[in-house]
Enzyme design. Sequence first.
Site, mmCIF file in Angstrom:
data_model
loop_
_atom_site.group_PDB
_atom_site.id
_atom_site.type_symbol
_atom_site.label_atom_id
_atom_site.label_comp_id
_atom_site.label_asym_id
_atom_site.label_seq_id
_atom_site.Cartn_x
_atom_site.Cartn_y
_atom_site.Cartn_z
ATOM 1 N N ASP A 22 4.676 82.651 40.147
ATOM 2 C CA ASP A 22 4.438 82.431 41.569
ATOM 3 C C ASP A 22 3.816 81.053 41.703
ATOM 4 O OD1 ASP A 22 4.871 83.855 44.148
ATOM 5 O OD2 ASP A 22 2.798 83.202 44.447
ATOM 6 N N SER A 23 4.382 80.263 42.584
ATOM 7 C CA SER A 23 3.968 78.868 42.654
ATOM 8 C C SER A 23 4.035 78.373 44.079
ATOM 9 C CB SER A 23 4.867 78.027 41.735
ATOM 10 O OG SER A 23 6.226 78.358 41.914
HETATM 11 P P1 ITT Z 1 10.992 83.842 43.156
HETATM 12 O O1 ITT Z 1 9.853 84.583 43.837
HETATM 13 O O2 ITT Z 1 12.261 84.628 43.130
HETATM 14 O O3 ITT Z 1 10.611 83.305 41.821
HETATM 15 P P2 ITT Z 1 10.514 81.913 45.283
HETATM 16 O O4 ITT Z 1 11.138 80.608 45.644
HETATM 17 O O5 ITT Z 1 10.345 82.932 46.375
HETATM 18 O O6 ITT Z 1 11.351 82.548 44.062
HETATM 19 P P3 ITT Z 1 7.666 81.532 45.135
HETATM 20 O O7 ITT Z 1 7.344 82.607 46.098
HETATM 21 O O8 ITT Z 1 6.809 81.384 43.898
HETATM 22 O O9 ITT Z 1 9.139 81.650 44.585
HETATM 23 O O10 ITT Z 1 7.652 80.156 45.943
HETATM 24 C C1 ITT Z 1 7.589 78.941 45.283
HETATM 25 C C2 ITT Z 1 7.917 77.825 46.257
HETATM 26 O O11 ITT Z 1 7.017 76.734 46.020
HETATM 27 C C3 ITT Z 1 9.310 77.266 45.997
HETATM 28 O O12 ITT Z 1 10.256 77.917 46.810
HETATM 29 C C4 ITT Z 1 9.146 75.812 46.352
HETATM 30 O O13 ITT Z 1 9.253 75.662 47.744
HETATM 31 C C5 ITT Z 1 7.705 75.516 45.950
HETATM 32 N N1 ITT Z 1 7.652 75.020 44.557
HETATM 33 C C6 ITT Z 1 7.127 75.661 43.475
HETATM 34 N N2 ITT Z 1 7.291 74.939 42.359
HETATM 35 C C7 ITT Z 1 7.926 73.818 42.736
HETATM 36 C C8 ITT Z 1 8.393 72.688 42.040
HETATM 37 O O14 ITT Z 1 8.278 72.580 40.716
HETATM 38 N N3 ITT Z 1 9.002 71.732 42.732
HETATM 39 C C9 ITT Z 1 9.167 71.832 44.047
HETATM 40 N N4 ITT Z 1 8.778 72.875 44.793
HETATM 41 C C10 ITT Z 1 8.157 73.871 44.138
#
Ligand code: ITT
Length: 198
Positions: free
Chosen positions: A70-71
């Site tokens: 989660d990021s």
């Molecule tokens: P999953 O839960 O299926 O893994 P998600 O996109 O919903 O996919 P998150 O809820 O963790 O995942 O949201 C992370 C968001 O943060 C991601 O959609 C990007 O908008 C941003 N993000 C995270 N890491 C990033 C990176 O390395 N570069 C650019 N944006 C990033």
Amino acid sequence: MTNKVVLASGNQGKLREFFRILGNAGFEIVPQSDYDVVDVPETGLTFVENAIIKARNASRQTGLPALADDSGIEVDALNGRPGIYSARYSGKGDDANNQKLLDEMQDVPDNKRSARFRCCIVYMRHAEDPSPLIADASWEGMIMRQLSGANGFGYDPLFFVPTHGVSSAELSADEKNAISHRGKALQQILGLMQKARL
Ligand code: ITT
């Protein structure tokens, strides 16, 4: 380490980075789409809660150990928003998220545009694992005034990396993985997994 591990993510950008780094880590990583895992709502209020929710869901539906990430991006001028809501910021995907961030940051001066990516990665041995392995890391940068670069995903075209003088979308995949929040959290979780002899 020869065991199968399900990767609880449907984000193609994340999956690419995971596979590149974990390619030769010694265990077989399978995306949750291979098992038709049905997504679970991310109801947590912290990165670690949401990572655990996703890993538990994938582990429960596959019977395999699971990794989840989660990021998000924390922007200081926005009091840490969008944070855990980064994927859902505009409700309309990456391009609209970036446009919304540009709009919200329009009047913020150059010296107040600090931000950081955060990444929490958890490993759960099984769905009821009461002590998941937990890694987290961050990556400091600044929010740019226009999009730049075509690599990466998400907010990368707006994230200026002071150490390299370019946006993170202008870094190669290997350059980004060597210094990013996800690259660092992944190295940490690998260390924890080795220590736990998984
Ligand atoms: P999953 O839960 O299926 O893994 P998600 O996109 O919903 O996919 P998150 O809820 O963790 O995942 O949201 C992370 C968001 O943060 C991601 O959609 C990007 O908008 C941003 N993000 C995270 N890491 C990033 C990176 O390395 N570069 C650019 N944006 C990033």
